[in-house]
Design a protein around this motif. Sequence first.
Motif, PDB file in Angstrom:
ATOM      1  N   SER A  51       0.833  -1.215   0.000  1.00  0.00           N
ATOM      2  CA  SER A  51       0.000   0.000   0.000  1.00  0.00           C
ATOM      3  C   SER A  51       0.860   1.254   0.000  1.00  0.00           C
ATOM      4  O   SER A  51       0.508   2.264  -0.639  1.00  0.00           O
ATOM      5  CB  SER A  51      -0.936  -0.006   1.212  1.00  0.00           C
ATOM      6  N   ILE A  52       1.996   1.218   0.701  1.00  0.00           N
ATOM      7  CA  ILE A  52       2.900   2.375   0.714  1.00  0.00           C
ATOM      8  C   ILE A  52       3.469   2.611  -0.678  1.00  0.00           C
ATOM      9  O   ILE A  52       3.508   3.753  -1.172  1.00  0.00           O
ATOM     10  CB  ILE A  52       4.038   2.152   1.731  1.00  0.00           C
ATOM     11  N   LEU A  53       3.909   1.546  -1.328  1.00  0.00           N
ATOM     12  CA  LEU A  53       4.477   1.677  -2.671  1.00  0.00           C
ATOM     13  C   LEU A  53       3.450   2.225  -3.655  1.00  0.00           C
ATOM     14  O   LEU A  53       3.763   3.102  -4.474  1.00  0.00           O
ATOM     15  CB  LEU A  53       4.996   0.322  -3.157  1.00  0.00           C
ATOM     16  N   MET A  54       2.222   1.749  -3.583  1.00  0.00           N
ATOM     17  CA  MET A  54       1.198   2.245  -4.502  1.00  0.00           C
ATOM     18  C   MET A  54       0.791   3.670  -4.179  1.00  0.00           C
ATOM     19  O   MET A  54       0.487   4.461  -5.085  1.00  0.00           O
ATOM     20  CB  MET A  54      -0.012   1.317  -4.480  1.00  0.00           C
ATOM     21  N   GLN A  65       5.013  12.120   3.433  1.00  0.00           N
ATOM     22  CA  GLN A  65       3.649  12.018   3.962  1.00  0.00           C
ATOM     23  C   GLN A  65       3.186  10.563   4.031  1.00  0.00           C
ATOM     24  O   GLN A  65       2.448  10.179   4.946  1.00  0.00           O
ATOM     25  CB  GLN A  65       2.695  12.855   3.099  1.00  0.00           C
ATOM     26  N   ALA A  66       3.624   9.732   3.087  1.00  0.00           N
ATOM     27  CA  ALA A  66       3.272   8.312   3.121  1.00  0.00           C
ATOM     28  C   ALA A  66       3.865   7.642   4.362  1.00  0.00           C
ATOM     29  O   ALA A  66       3.194   6.860   5.052  1.00  0.00           O
ATOM     30  CB  ALA A  66       3.757   7.617   1.858  1.00  0.00           C
ATOM     31  N   SER A 445      -0.676  -3.163  14.809  1.00  0.00           N
ATOM     32  CA  SER A 445       0.011  -1.932  14.387  1.00  0.00           C
ATOM     33  C   SER A 445       0.112  -1.859  12.866  1.00  0.00           C
ATOM     34  O   SER A 445      -0.101  -0.792  12.263  1.00  0.00           O
ATOM     35  CB  SER A 445       1.412  -1.874  15.009  1.00  0.00           C
ATOM     36  N   SER A 446       0.416  -2.990  12.233  1.00  0.00           N
ATOM     37  CA  SER A 446       0.549  -3.016  10.769  1.00  0.00           C
ATOM     38  C   SER A 446      -0.789  -2.788  10.084  1.00  0.00           C
ATOM     39  O   SER A 446      -0.878  -2.064   9.080  1.00  0.00           O
ATOM     40  CB  SER A 446       1.146  -4.357  10.322  1.00  0.00           C
ATOM     41  N   VAL A 447      -1.840  -3.409  10.625  1.00  0.00           N
ATOM     42  CA  VAL A 447      -3.169  -3.255  10.027  1.00  0.00           C
ATOM     43  C   VAL A 447      -3.649  -1.815  10.156  1.00  0.00           C
ATOM     44  O   VAL A 447      -4.223  -1.246   9.213  1.00  0.00           O
ATOM     45  CB  VAL A 447      -4.171  -4.235  10.676  1.00  0.00           C
ATOM     46  N   LEU A 448      -3.437  -1.193  11.319  1.00  0.00           N
ATOM     47  CA  LEU A 448      -3.838   0.210  11.484  1.00  0.00           C
ATOM     48  C   LEU A 448      -3.006   1.118  10.588  1.00  0.00           C
ATOM     49  O   LEU A 448      -3.523   2.073  10.004  1.00  0.00           O
ATOM     50  CB  LEU A 448      -3.698   0.631  12.940  1.00  0.00           C
ATOM     51  N   ALA A 449      -1.710   0.826  10.447  1.00  0.00           N
ATOM     52  CA  ALA A 449      -0.867   1.607   9.541  1.00  0.00           C
ATOM     53  C   ALA A 449      -1.359   1.458   8.104  1.00  0.00           C
ATOM     54  O   ALA A 449      -1.427   2.438   7.350  1.00  0.00           O
ATOM     55  CB  ALA A 449       0.585   1.151   9.663  1.00  0.00           C
ATOM     56  N   LEU A 450      -1.722   0.226   7.728  1.00  0.00           N
ATOM     57  CA  LEU A 450      -2.266  -0.019   6.388  1.00  0.00           C
ATOM     58  C   LEU A 450      -3.533   0.798   6.166  1.00  0.00           C
ATOM     59  O   LEU A 450      -3.701   1.432   5.111  1.00  0.00           O
ATOM     60  CB  LEU A 450      -2.567  -1.510   6.237  1.00  0.00           C
ATOM     61  N   SER A 451      -4.414   0.809   7.164  1.00  0.00           N
ATOM     62  CA  SER A 451      -5.664   1.557   7.042  1.00  0.00           C
ATOM     63  C   SER A 451      -5.404   3.051   6.866  1.00  0.00           C
ATOM     64  O   SER A 451      -6.029   3.706   6.021  1.00  0.00           O
ATOM     65  CB  SER A 451      -6.523   1.313   8.282  1.00  0.00           C
ATOM     66  N   PHE A 452      -4.484   3.605   7.662  1.00  0.00           N
ATOM     67  CA  PHE A 452      -4.173   5.034   7.567  1.00  0.00           C
ATOM     68  C   PHE A 452      -3.558   5.378   6.211  1.00  0.00           C
ATOM     69  O   PHE A 452      -3.902   6.406   5.610  1.00  0.00           O
ATOM     70  CB  PHE A 452      -3.223   5.430   8.701  1.00  0.00           C
ATOM     71  N   VAL A 453      -2.648   4.540   5.721  1.00  0.00           N
ATOM     72  CA  VAL A 453      -2.013   4.806   4.423  1.00  0.00           C
ATOM     73  C   VAL A 453      -3.051   4.779   3.313  1.00  0.00           C
ATOM     74  O   VAL A 453      -3.098   5.675   2.447  1.00  0.00           O
ATOM     75  CB  VAL A 453      -0.889   3.791   4.143  1.00  0.00           C
ATOM     76  N   MET A 454      -3.912   3.752   3.319  1.00  0.00           N
ATOM     77  CA  MET A 454      -4.928   3.650   2.266  1.00  0.00           C
ATOM     78  C   MET A 454      -5.915   4.809   2.335  1.00  0.00           C
ATOM     79  O   MET A 454      -6.362   5.324   1.303  1.00  0.00           O
ATOM     80  CB  MET A 454      -5.657   2.310   2.383  1.00  0.00           C
ATOM     81  N   THR A 455      -6.262   5.228   3.555  1.00  0.00           N
ATOM     82  CA  THR A 455      -7.229   6.319   3.704  1.00  0.00           C
ATOM     83  C   THR A 455      -6.629   7.660   3.309  1.00  0.00           C
ATOM     84  O   THR A 455      -7.243   8.434   2.560  1.00  0.00           O
ATOM     85  CB  THR A 455      -7.722   6.380   5.156  1.00  0.00           C
ATOM     86  N   LEU A 456      -5.437   7.955   3.790  1.00  0.00           N
ATOM     87  CA  LEU A 456      -4.827   9.258   3.532  1.00  0.00           C
ATOM     88  C   LEU A 456      -4.318   9.394   2.104  1.00  0.00           C
ATOM     89  O   LEU A 456      -4.288  10.501   1.551  1.00  0.00           O
ATOM     90  CB  LEU A 456      -3.692   9.499   4.530  1.00  0.00           C
ATOM     91  N   SER A 457      -3.918   8.298   1.485  1.00  0.00           N
ATOM     92  CA  SER A 457      -3.422   8.385   0.107  1.00  0.00           C
ATOM     93  C   SER A 457      -4.550   8.529  -0.903  1.00  0.00           C
ATOM     94  O   SER A 457      -4.339   9.011  -2.020  1.00  0.00           O
ATOM     95  CB  SER A 457      -2.597   7.137  -0.233  1.00  0.00           C
ATOM     96  N   GLY A 458      -5.755   8.079  -0.521  1.00  0.00           N
ATOM     97  CA  GLY A 458      -6.888   8.125  -1.443  1.00  0.00           C
ATOM     98  C   GLY A 458      -7.275   6.768  -1.985  1.00  0.00           C
ATOM     99  O   GLY A 458      -8.272   6.649  -2.714  1.00  0.00           O
ATOM    100  N   GLU A 459      -6.532   5.726  -1.640  1.00  0.00           N
ATOM    101  CA  GLU A 459      -6.857   4.378  -2.128  1.00  0.00           C
ATOM    102  C   GLU A 459      -8.236   3.939  -1.648  1.00  0.00           C
ATOM    103  O   GLU A 459      -9.026   3.365  -2.409  1.00  0.00           O
ATOM    104  CB  GLU A 459      -5.787   3.384  -1.661  1.00  0.00           C
ATOM    105  N   THR A 460      -8.539   4.198  -0.382  1.00  0.00           N
ATOM    106  CA  THR A 460      -9.844   3.823   0.160  1.00  0.00           C
ATOM    107  C   THR A 460     -10.966   4.588  -0.512  1.00  0.00           C
ATOM    108  O   THR A 460     -12.032   4.034  -0.805  1.00  0.00           O
ATOM    109  CB  THR A 460      -9.879   4.079   1.679  1.00  0.00           C
ATOM    110  N   ALA A 461     -10.746   5.875  -0.763  1.00  0.00           N
ATOM    111  CA  ALA A 461     -11.765   6.682  -1.434  1.00  0.00           C
ATOM    112  C   ALA A 461     -12.051   6.139  -2.827  1.00  0.00           C
ATOM    113  O   ALA A 461     -13.203   6.084  -3.260  1.00  0.00           O
ATOM    114  CB  ALA A 461     -11.314   8.140  -1.513  1.00  0.00           C
ATOM    115  N   THR A 462     -11.011   5.727  -3.535  1.00  0.00           N
ATOM    116  CA  THR A 462     -11.188   5.147  -4.871  1.00  0.00           C
ATOM    117  C   THR A 462     -12.028   3.885  -4.797  1.00  0.00           C
ATOM    118  O   THR A 462     -12.955   3.690  -5.599  1.00  0.00           O
ATOM    119  CB  THR A 462      -9.818   4.825  -5.495  1.00  0.00           C
TER     120      THR A 462
END
Length: 584
Positions: A51-54, A65-66, A445-462
């Motif tokens: 998710s970070i790479l994408m 920011q990522a 910790s990893s799952v919450l980090a994944l959620s924050f990255v996807m949400t803040l990057s816009g992946e979740t919105a997409t």
Amino acid sequence: MTSFQQILAPLGGSLLVSALCAAVPLIILFVLLGVFRVKAAKAALASLLSSILMAILIWQMPVGQALSATAAGAVYGVFPILWILINALWIYKLTVATRWFEALGNTIRSISNDQRIVTILIAFCFGALLEALAGFGAPVAVSAAMLMATGMKPLKAAMVSLLANTAPVAFGAMASPLIALNGVTGLPLRDLSSMVGRQTPFLAVLVPLMLVFIVDGRRGVKQTWPVALVAGAVFGLFQFLTSNFLAVELTDVVASVAAIGAVLLMLRFWQPSQILTSSGETDAGHVGGASVISAAASGRPSAGHGNMARGPAAASVTESVSASAVINPLSVTHKRPTARSVWMAVAPYLVIVVIFSISQLPAVKTWLGHVGTVTFRWPGLDVVDAVGKPVANETFHLDHLKATGTLLLFAGLVTTAIYRIPFRQAVRIYGETLVQLRWTIVTVSSVLALSFVMTLSGETATLGVALASAGGFFTLLSPLIGWLGVTLTGSDTSSNSLFGPLQIAAAKQIGLSPLLMAAANSSGGVLGKMLSPQNLAVAAAAIGMEGSEGTLLRKLAGWSVVLLLLITVLVFLQSTPILGWMVP
């Protein structure tokens, strides 16, 4: 710092292709967990890295920011989520380290030697109390072991323990799933608690009846439905009242204690027409038979729903046992512990209720909020959504004094004093708790980090905008998404962290209630707990039948799907004018 604006369709302007790409981290997580059986911690780390790479390469999120989003999610995973889990499990381990935990189990087992009633008390009521504190498989493991000690066959003990571990999960571990959902969606915790508290009580009413059916089929339901209905209805009622009007963290504690009290009170005036003392089925390597204590010989009717009893000696009874049956000596009624033993056994739970109740007093609550809360903007983040509005995850709230985990720490210290546990031993047990949860700490910790990255990057919105294309049909998909999340991750907390933002994004696009869809993710998710590989493994280990996970899965899949369909219908009706009044 340059503001980063999210892009909904970064791949050639195609929403569909972008959504498929945004789903890759989740697909990686599920495939590693479900297909390759990779440990949850490693699977979560791999998914986080993707998710970070994408986010950097496709959604064009600045590297700084990522990484900052990753850190924000990981810290939120530690505090408040893991802070709750660590201290809750510590209290549970403190009780196990003394003789008082066994006294509590003996108290419950001494109430009745009817397998169906014991199942309701241990698997449903006591299991919910354990879920309130320990969670993460402890209710299943302890309940299954206790049921086997009363003479129940291993597979049946595992089945009822897994099925019972449904209704309390959304508020388990002192409401960790909802606290996580609040953190990733920004929806008020009180509103989330109220909404889920208007869904899961319906499950609570049905689960005890299902447990009785598994133990003794239609006969069991016919003979013990009154006590099963009372246990489920009282649990559901107090789950609703506590989640809507009291403290969300105490929901399962209050509901389970109330259910136990209601069953105990009822058994003073009512007894089933027959008493089932052992299952009558024979598992490989286990010898047993059916032993039903019947009232027929004493002139009382053997059929019907139950009889008003005037005490243990109300009438003589005889045993109808087949020639080949072997009565398990553990099926007899256990000696009832003394009043002091009972009070000492429930002391930790009473301490928790008292401390949390004090923290909710207006003056105390105001003081804790004033001196015990620090709010700040997370460094290195400046994100706006596709229409230019700031996102909610940039602000971090550190409630160091009034946090659920801190209150549990205080409760643990009081419990240590009541049980007269040496301070050095209490510290050692705390260290053992940290060791036991080490991989859980990495996973959460990893799952919450994944959620924050996807949400803040816009992946979740997409993903959310793409799913919104389903229109009103998404209402039927919402609980299913949560169910899949818990089935694969084994945690309602993890599922809410992953899919909470997605549910919100889709709901806003369609015009549905974001609160309802977020709650549906949690309520639907609890029904996948009984099928999760982690929980199945815990149950199989608890009954000493490693390798029976597949058998348990096949026997429980139908029950899980039926309950999922029921909660889906409820959520759909709550999205319409028919039951829309139930949404806060």
